[in-house]
Scaffold this motif. Sequence first.
Motif, short mmCIF file in Angstrom:
data_model
loop_
_atom_site.label_atom_id
_atom_site.label_comp_id
_atom_site.label_asym_id
_atom_site.label_seq_id
_atom_site.Cartn_x
_atom_site.Cartn_y
_atom_site.Cartn_z
N UNK A 1 0.60 -1.17 0.57
CA UNK A 1 0.14 0.34 -0.35
C UNK A 1 1.11 1.21 0.05
N UNK A 2 2.15 0.95 0.05
CA UNK A 2 2.61 2.38 0.28
C UNK A 2 4.97 1.70 0.54
N UNK A 3 5.68 3.02 0.36
CA UNK A 3 6.79 2.31 0.25
C UNK A 3 7.70 3.83 0.39
N UNK A 4 8.65 3.42 1.37
CA UNK A 4 9.61 4.52 1.52
C UNK A 4 10.67 4.60 0.04
N UNK A 5 10.82 5.47 -0.62
CA UNK A 5 11.65 5.36 -1.50
C UNK A 5 13.06 6.32 -1.06
N UNK A 6 14.24 5.79 -0.88
CA UNK A 6 15.21 6.01 -0.91
C UNK A 6 16.75 6.45 -2.02
N UNK A 7 16.75 7.36 -3.08
CA UNK A 7 17.32 7.10 -3.96
C UNK A 7 18.54 6.91 -4.03
N UNK A 8 19.20 7.05 -2.96
CA UNK A 8 20.96 6.52 -2.74
C UNK A 8 21.08 5.25 -2.87
N UNK A 9 20.15 4.94 -2.16
CA UNK A 9 19.63 2.94 -1.59
C UNK A 9 20.21 2.36 -3.52
N UNK A 10 21.07 0.87 -3.08
CA UNK A 10 21.35 0.27 -4.14
C UNK A 10 21.66 -1.48 -3.89
N UNK A 11 23.12 -1.47 -4.69
CA UNK A 11 23.64 -3.16 -4.48
C UNK A 11 24.61 -2.73 -4.97
N UNK A 12 25.98 -3.85 -4.46
CA UNK A 12 27.43 -4.05 -4.94
C UNK A 12 27.60 -5.69 -4.81
N UNK A 13 28.81 -5.86 -5.86
CA UNK A 13 28.79 -7.44 -5.73
C UNK A 13 29.69 -7.61 -4.46
N UNK A 14 29.05 -8.03 -4.06
CA UNK A 14 29.80 -9.32 -2.69
C UNK A 14 30.69 -10.14 -3.04
N UNK A 15 31.03 -10.80 -4.61
CA UNK A 15 31.89 -11.50 -4.61
C UNK A 15 33.43 -10.79 -5.34
N UNK A 16 33.36 -9.11 -5.86
CA UNK A 16 34.62 -9.04 -6.31
C UNK A 16 34.58 -7.08 -5.38
N UNK A 17 33.95 -7.40 -4.70
CA UNK A 17 34.56 -5.89 -3.98
C UNK A 17 35.90 -5.91 -3.48
N UNK A 18 35.99 -6.98 -2.32
CA UNK A 18 36.26 -7.27 -1.40
C UNK A 18 37.87 -7.34 -2.23
N UNK A 19 38.06 -8.48 -3.29
CA UNK A 19 38.62 -8.68 -3.60
C UNK A 19 39.83 -7.75 -4.22
#
Length: 395
Positions: free
Chosen positions: A148-166
Amino acid sequence: MKAVHDIVVIGGGLLGCALAWMLARDRADIVLLEKDQINQHASGQNAGSLHFQLEYRMMEQGLDQARVAAEAMPLHLDSAKRWARLGDELGESLGVVQTGGLMLAENDEQADLLYAKSELERSWGLDVRVISGQELRTTAPYLSDTVVAASFCPIEGKADTRTAAPALARGAARLGADIRTRSEVVAIDRDGSHWSLTVRDGHGAPDATIHAATVMIAAGVWTTEVGTLLDVDLPTVPLALTMTATMKTAKFIPHLIQHAGTKLSLKQSLDGNLLIGGGWPARLMIDDAGNPDFARKPELLRHSVAGNARAAARVVPRTGNIPALRTWVGTTTVTPDQLPLVGPLAGKPGVFVATGGSAFTLGPAFAHVLVQLAQGRAPDMDLSAYDPARYARLQ
Ligand SMILES: Cc1cc2nc3c(=O)[nH]c(=O)nc-3n(C[C@H](O)[C@H](O)[C@H](O)COP(=O)(O)OP(=O)(O)OC[C@H]3O[C@@H](n4cnc5c(N)ncnc54)[C@H](O)[C@@H]3O)c2cc1C
């Protein structure tokens, strides 16, 4: 004469690798010690959500709990900016996409919570607002009518956990950092004006000793254990969690999805798999002394996998038609008050720690403020709410 390195980083997860890279950029002489392999634990097992809104677990007990958790918002805001430019600065893609996140409500009570928590978050400077009706349907046509509703935050997202730290570890190594795997720190002693670390070799070679002026603890769920090597109490709470990835499907979810009334995180990877998580438990292994045994994989719980899948399919019905590819478990750590531990260790000159909470999201901000502290500079933000000694003061 023995060599005294500028800085030893303990741990090769996202935080340790980000620290090594940031410190190496500053031309410090760094040794990173990882007892297993780079990215082997939580940093490589997590959902890759970059969530800057307060999470469900931070609001489960109501708004008072949310107000405490919101004190970490300066770290959220700082990390959001750092993730956005990390790949460019490093010269390697980390799979970062920040096309916005939606936290969903399926009834009026959850919608009221979204309005209240969004107001709280805006008071800390987060860009977030509640959307409903036609705007919600147009923004996210893939959502079920139960939302029925959602809070929208434009800066949220994702990163690739397989590649970030390496990628960060490679970047640090290119700048001269000495990255050592299968190297477990088993003792830390004061030796004159510096620290002396005993390092156990995973291949069975005799223990080595490394000297350093500064020690950074980036040990994730092992933080409490590493604290005992220094006779410092660093309270953390381990959580074993479950993740599911589906088969690849055509892209249809550009957002990070969370829920205000149940454990859920849902996103579509760059390859097209849906990643379903959000805090459904696995069973931690316990050793003979009754302590959590992080060396053994937690047990996958059938009802967690099913509950997580049901929550996802209820709000995004297409999810129910896409076969699961694999499930896995991992262990992470929170703190008793849900705020991270970030800062210097009292009485231990040159020793710093950071852990707790969504430390994949917050890793770049943790690393940045620890680097500032190690350089003797004032951190960009007030760290008092995250003081690692705050629990000792309550005793
Ligand atoms: C299933 C799951 C889903 C999650 N989802 C998210 C999410 O979507 N978003 C988010 O922000 N967070 C998420 N998290 C939490 C996140 O993964 C962790 O907070 C984060 O990865 C911690 O990073 P770290 O580098 O501090 O610790 P880790 O990745 O655990 O790395 C610590 C490293 O220290 C090493 N180490 C420990 N002791 C020693 C020692 N004595 N000597 C040498 N090395 C040592 C360990 O071997 C380990 O490799 C999730 C966690 C799990 C398990």
